[in-house]
Design a protein around this motif. Structure first.
Motif, short mmCIF file in Angstrom:
data_model
loop_
_atom_site.label_atom_id
_atom_site.label_comp_id
_atom_site.label_asym_id
_atom_site.label_seq_id
_atom_site.Cartn_x
_atom_site.Cartn_y
_atom_site.Cartn_z
N UNK A 171 0.82 -1.23 0.00
CA UNK A 171 0.00 0.00 0.00
C UNK A 171 0.85 1.28 0.00
N UNK A 172 1.86 1.30 -0.83
CA UNK A 172 2.68 2.51 -0.97
C UNK A 172 2.10 3.38 -2.09
N UNK A 173 2.05 4.66 -1.83
CA UNK A 173 1.69 5.63 -2.86
C UNK A 173 2.99 6.17 -3.44
N UNK A 174 3.47 5.53 -4.47
CA UNK A 174 4.79 5.87 -5.00
C UNK A 174 4.76 7.13 -5.87
N UNK A 175 3.60 7.73 -6.01
CA UNK A 175 3.57 9.01 -6.71
C UNK A 175 4.02 10.15 -5.80
N UNK A 176 4.03 9.89 -4.47
CA UNK A 176 4.41 10.93 -3.50
C UNK A 176 5.72 10.62 -2.79
N UNK A 177 6.40 9.54 -3.16
CA UNK A 177 7.67 9.19 -2.52
C UNK A 177 8.56 8.49 -3.54
N UNK A 178 9.84 8.52 -3.28
CA UNK A 178 10.79 7.95 -4.24
C UNK A 178 11.77 6.97 -3.60
N UNK A 179 11.57 6.60 -2.34
CA UNK A 179 12.47 5.63 -1.70
C UNK A 179 11.77 4.98 -0.52
N UNK A 180 12.32 3.84 -0.14
CA UNK A 180 11.82 3.10 1.02
C UNK A 180 13.00 2.36 1.62
N UNK A 181 13.11 2.42 2.95
CA UNK A 181 14.23 1.79 3.66
C UNK A 181 13.70 0.71 4.59
N UNK A 182 14.37 -0.43 4.61
CA UNK A 182 13.96 -1.53 5.49
C UNK A 182 15.21 -2.34 5.85
N UNK A 183 15.05 -3.32 6.72
CA UNK A 183 16.16 -4.17 7.14
C UNK A 183 16.16 -5.45 6.33
N UNK A 184 17.30 -5.74 5.70
CA UNK A 184 17.40 -6.96 4.91
C UNK A 184 17.30 -8.19 5.81
N UNK A 185 16.59 -9.21 5.37
CA UNK A 185 16.42 -10.40 6.22
C UNK A 185 17.62 -11.33 6.13
N UNK A 186 17.60 -12.35 6.96
CA UNK A 186 18.62 -13.40 6.93
C UNK A 186 18.21 -14.44 5.89
N UNK A 187 19.01 -14.57 4.85
CA UNK A 187 18.68 -15.46 3.73
C UNK A 187 19.83 -16.41 3.45
N UNK A 188 19.53 -17.39 2.65
CA UNK A 188 20.55 -18.32 2.16
C UNK A 188 20.18 -18.77 0.76
N UNK A 189 21.13 -18.86 -0.16
CA UNK A 189 22.54 -18.51 0.00
C UNK A 189 22.74 -17.01 -0.05
N UNK A 190 23.88 -16.57 0.43
CA UNK A 190 24.23 -15.14 0.43
C UNK A 190 24.96 -14.81 -0.86
N UNK A 191 24.17 -14.74 -1.94
CA UNK A 191 24.75 -14.55 -3.28
C UNK A 191 24.01 -13.44 -4.01
N UNK A 192 24.50 -13.13 -5.19
CA UNK A 192 23.94 -12.08 -6.04
C UNK A 192 22.75 -12.64 -6.84
N UNK A 193 21.68 -12.98 -6.12
CA UNK A 193 20.53 -13.65 -6.75
C UNK A 193 19.19 -13.03 -6.34
N UNK A 194 19.22 -11.86 -5.70
CA UNK A 194 17.98 -11.27 -5.18
C UNK A 194 17.66 -9.98 -5.94
N UNK A 195 16.37 -9.68 -6.05
CA UNK A 195 15.92 -8.46 -6.71
C UNK A 195 14.53 -8.10 -6.18
#
Length: 240
Positions: free
Chosen positions: A76-100
């Motif tokens: 429920x973000x209104x992205x017409x009024x904001x241009x960024x969002x900050x959150x804490x990255x979760x603990x995942x596996x594997x720790x590789x360049x595979x997320x988007x």
């Protein structure tokens, strides 16, 4: 009808129907698990297709043709009024360049847009290489399938005690057998050399004696002392 009103009527749809173009994370970006992860985008009003007033951002993984969701980041973000969002990255596996990230409007996959792949490292910053170096179609884009690491549950352990169990009383040394008492003493002496060894306590029990008294038959014809004395005198007189 004023010119100002006509201009506002013409411009409002362009603000409401702005197109979202993800900016970050970009190629080569690395974020640690548990650390702030910035997501940013640009609003392009020149190519307005639909209003992005109810946007959902997903953390994704997988190949370009077979994407899978790791978790929902925000709804429920209104992205017409904001241009960024900050959150804490979760603990995942594997720790590789595979997320988007995937941006979807009104919960509809159609018209979604995506960021470039990035790396979520471990809490200590460790990373690994993607499982696959190319896409299924042959494009030289590394990919893999990631997942969340379940949190560790810490439940304090408690001893299991049977409701019918009772502690055994400690018996004193004198009630034990000799070898048990001396065995306890030797083990105690071995564990603690500063404590003198336990010695057996000898309990002296009084000896029970039975006194046997001569039976007396009373006056029912049994020999008495006077008869024995007369017989002795008579025997002595015969000898003399």
């Amino acid at each position: 009808m004023s010119i100002r009103w006509l201009l506002s009527l013409f411009l409002l749809p362009s603000f409401a129907c702005a197109t979202i173009k993800p900016v970050s994370p970009g190629p080569g970006d690395v974020f640690r698990s548990g650390s702030p992860c910035l997501i940013s985008w640009a609003t392009d009003r020149s190519d307005s297709t639909q209003p992005w007033r109810n946007t959902t951002i997903y953390l994704m993984t997988g190949s370009n043709l077979n994407m899978s969701m790791v978790m929902t980041v925000v709804k429920h973000l209104d992205e017409t009024n904001m241009t960024s969002y900050n959150w804490l990255c979760p603990n995942v596996t594997p720790n590789a360049n595979i997320y988007f990230y995937q941006f979807s409007n009104n919960g509809i996959p159609t018209g979604s847009t995506w960021t470039s792949r990035f790396t979520i490292a471990s809490y200590s910053g460790n990373t690994t290489l993607p499982e696959n170096s190319t896409q299924p179609g042959g494009a030289p884009i590394p990919w893999g399938v990631g997942r969340l690491v379940p949190p560790k549950s810490t439940v304090p352990s408690s001893p299991i005690v049977s409701p019918r169990s009772h502690p055994l009383p400690t018996r004193p040394c004198e009630t034990l057998h000799h070898h048990q008492c001396m065995g306890d003493a030797s083990s105690t002496d071995t564990k603690n050399s500063a404590t003198p060894p336990l010695r057996q306590r000898i309990v002296s029990l009084p000896k029970l004696t039975r006194e046997i008294k001569p039976s007396s038959r009373g006056s029912r014809g049994g020999p008495n002392l006077s008869v024995h004395l007369l017989c002795a005198l008579a025997t002595l007189s015969l000898v003399l």
